[in-house]
Design a protein around this motif. Structure first.
Motif, PDB file in Angstrom:
ATOM      1  N   TYR A  22      32.992  43.366  55.110  1.00  0.00           N
ATOM      2  CA  TYR A  22      34.454  43.390  55.180  1.00  0.00           C
ATOM      3  C   TYR A  22      35.075  43.644  53.807  1.00  0.00           C
ATOM      4  CZ  TYR A  22      33.728  41.772  59.892  1.00  0.00           C
ATOM      5  OH  TYR A  22      33.315  41.694  61.200  1.00  0.00           O
ATOM      6  N   CYS A  23      34.730  42.813  52.825  1.00  0.00           N
ATOM      7  CA  CYS A  23      35.376  42.960  51.500  1.00  0.00           C
ATOM      8  C   CYS A  23      34.463  43.613  50.469  1.00  0.00           C
ATOM      9  CB  CYS A  23      35.862  41.607  50.988  1.00  0.00           C
ATOM     10  SG  CYS A  23      34.520  40.500  50.468  1.00  0.00           S
ATOM     11  N   ARG A  24      33.203  43.901  50.872  1.00  0.00           N
ATOM     12  CA  ARG A  24      32.227  44.583  50.022  1.00  0.00           C
ATOM     13  C   ARG A  24      31.809  43.776  48.803  1.00  0.00           C
ATOM     14  NH1 ARG A  24      33.125  50.629  48.886  1.00  0.00           N
ATOM     15  NH2 ARG A  24      30.924  50.359  48.437  1.00  0.00           N
ATOM     16  N   TYR A  59      34.065  33.641  52.546  1.00  0.00           N
ATOM     17  CA  TYR A  59      35.525  33.791  52.683  1.00  0.00           C
ATOM     18  C   TYR A  59      35.880  34.553  53.964  1.00  0.00           C
ATOM     19  CZ  TYR A  59      37.023  32.808  47.762  1.00  0.00           C
ATOM     20  OH  TYR A  59      37.334  32.248  46.553  1.00  0.00           O
ATOM     21  N   CYS A  60      35.341  35.753  54.086  1.00  0.00           N
ATOM     22  CA  CYS A  60      35.719  36.603  55.220  1.00  0.00           C
ATOM     23  C   CYS A  60      35.333  35.936  56.536  1.00  0.00           C
ATOM     24  CB  CYS A  60      35.059  37.975  55.097  1.00  0.00           C
ATOM     25  SG  CYS A  60      35.774  38.987  53.782  1.00  0.00           S
ATOM     26  N   ASN A  61      34.148  35.355  56.577  1.00  0.00           N
ATOM     27  CA  ASN A  61      33.685  34.737  57.819  1.00  0.00           C
ATOM     28  C   ASN A  61      34.585  33.561  58.195  1.00  0.00           C
ATOM     29  OD1 ASN A  61      32.006  34.453  60.036  1.00  0.00           O
ATOM     30  ND2 ASN A  61      30.405  33.373  58.924  1.00  0.00           N
ATOM     31  N   GLU A 120      42.544  34.615  43.702  1.00  0.00           N
ATOM     32  CA  GLU A 120      41.212  34.307  43.152  1.00  0.00           C
ATOM     33  C   GLU A 120      40.164  35.330  43.594  1.00  0.00           C
ATOM     34  OE1 GLU A 120      43.009  32.342  45.209  1.00  0.00           O
ATOM     35  OE2 GLU A 120      41.724  31.138  46.538  1.00  0.00           O
ATOM     36  N   ARG A 121      40.376  35.932  44.758  1.00  0.00           N
ATOM     37  CA  ARG A 121      39.425  36.951  45.215  1.00  0.00           C
ATOM     38  C   ARG A 121      39.617  38.249  44.431  1.00  0.00           C
ATOM     39  NH1 ARG A 121      38.945  37.045  51.672  1.00  0.00           N
ATOM     40  NH2 ARG A 121      36.922  37.927  51.134  1.00  0.00           N
ATOM     41  N   ILE A 122      40.857  38.606  44.164  1.00  0.00           N
ATOM     42  CA  ILE A 122      41.118  39.792  43.333  1.00  0.00           C
ATOM     43  C   ILE A 122      40.510  39.587  41.943  1.00  0.00           C
ATOM     44  CG2 ILE A 122      42.930  41.139  42.197  1.00  0.00           C
ATOM     45  CD1 ILE A 122      44.682  40.645  44.667  1.00  0.00           C
TER      46      ILE A 122
END
Ligand SMILES: [Zn+2]
Length: 144
Positions: A22-24, A59-61, A120-122
């Motif tokens: 999803y976010c690679r 995170y994505c999950n 925080e993800r960016i």
């Protein structure tokens, strides 16, 4: 949650190029083990087979949960999430630095609900861009 055999786990992980589908985010750069994500949740009769599993960062999950989609913030239409088994990431998203920009309705609901662009993800992605680890190379698309 159904048991995922070591063989199936290995197949899904390798097929994904060891990155969150999803976010690679690359698993090699994460402190946490990535997870076997049911694209169609078991709650909705999704099966525990390779064609319904994706490698996902925690995170994505977590943010996706058992959801299948959401309302497109632009059109308010009920829209399914990006499906990494059926769709190409680069058709639905592009990167602007560490920010993931959605390009389609599926991209918009996925980026929104999976919260791709939390500060925080960016920041984590920007740090990996600096060290040359993000984005990781696209996995070979030799889906069976
Ligand atoms: Zn992710």
């Amino acid at each position: 949650m159904s048991y995922v055999s070591a063989t199936l786990r290995r197949l899904v992980t390798q097929r994904a190029g060891e990155q969150c589908e999803y976010c690679r985010f690359p698993q090699t750069a994460s402190l946490f083990a990535f997870e076997m994500e049911h694209i169609i949740a078991e709650k909705h009769d999704g099966i525990t087979e390779a064609e319904n599993l994706a490698l996902s960062c925690p995170y994505c999950n977590r943010f996706k949960g058992t959801d299948l989609g959401s309302l497109d913030p632009e059109t308010q239409q009920l829209t399914p999430f990006f499906n990494p088994r059926l769709q190409e990431w680069s058709d639905h998203f592009r990167l602007d630095g560490g920010t993931i920009i959605p390009l389609t309705p599926e991209g918009r609901v996925t980026a929104k609900i999976l919260q791709f662009n939390l500060p925080e993800r960016i920041l984590e992605r920007e740090q990996l861009i600096t060290s040359g680890e993000y984005p990781p190379p696209h996995p070979q698309t030799t889906d069976q």
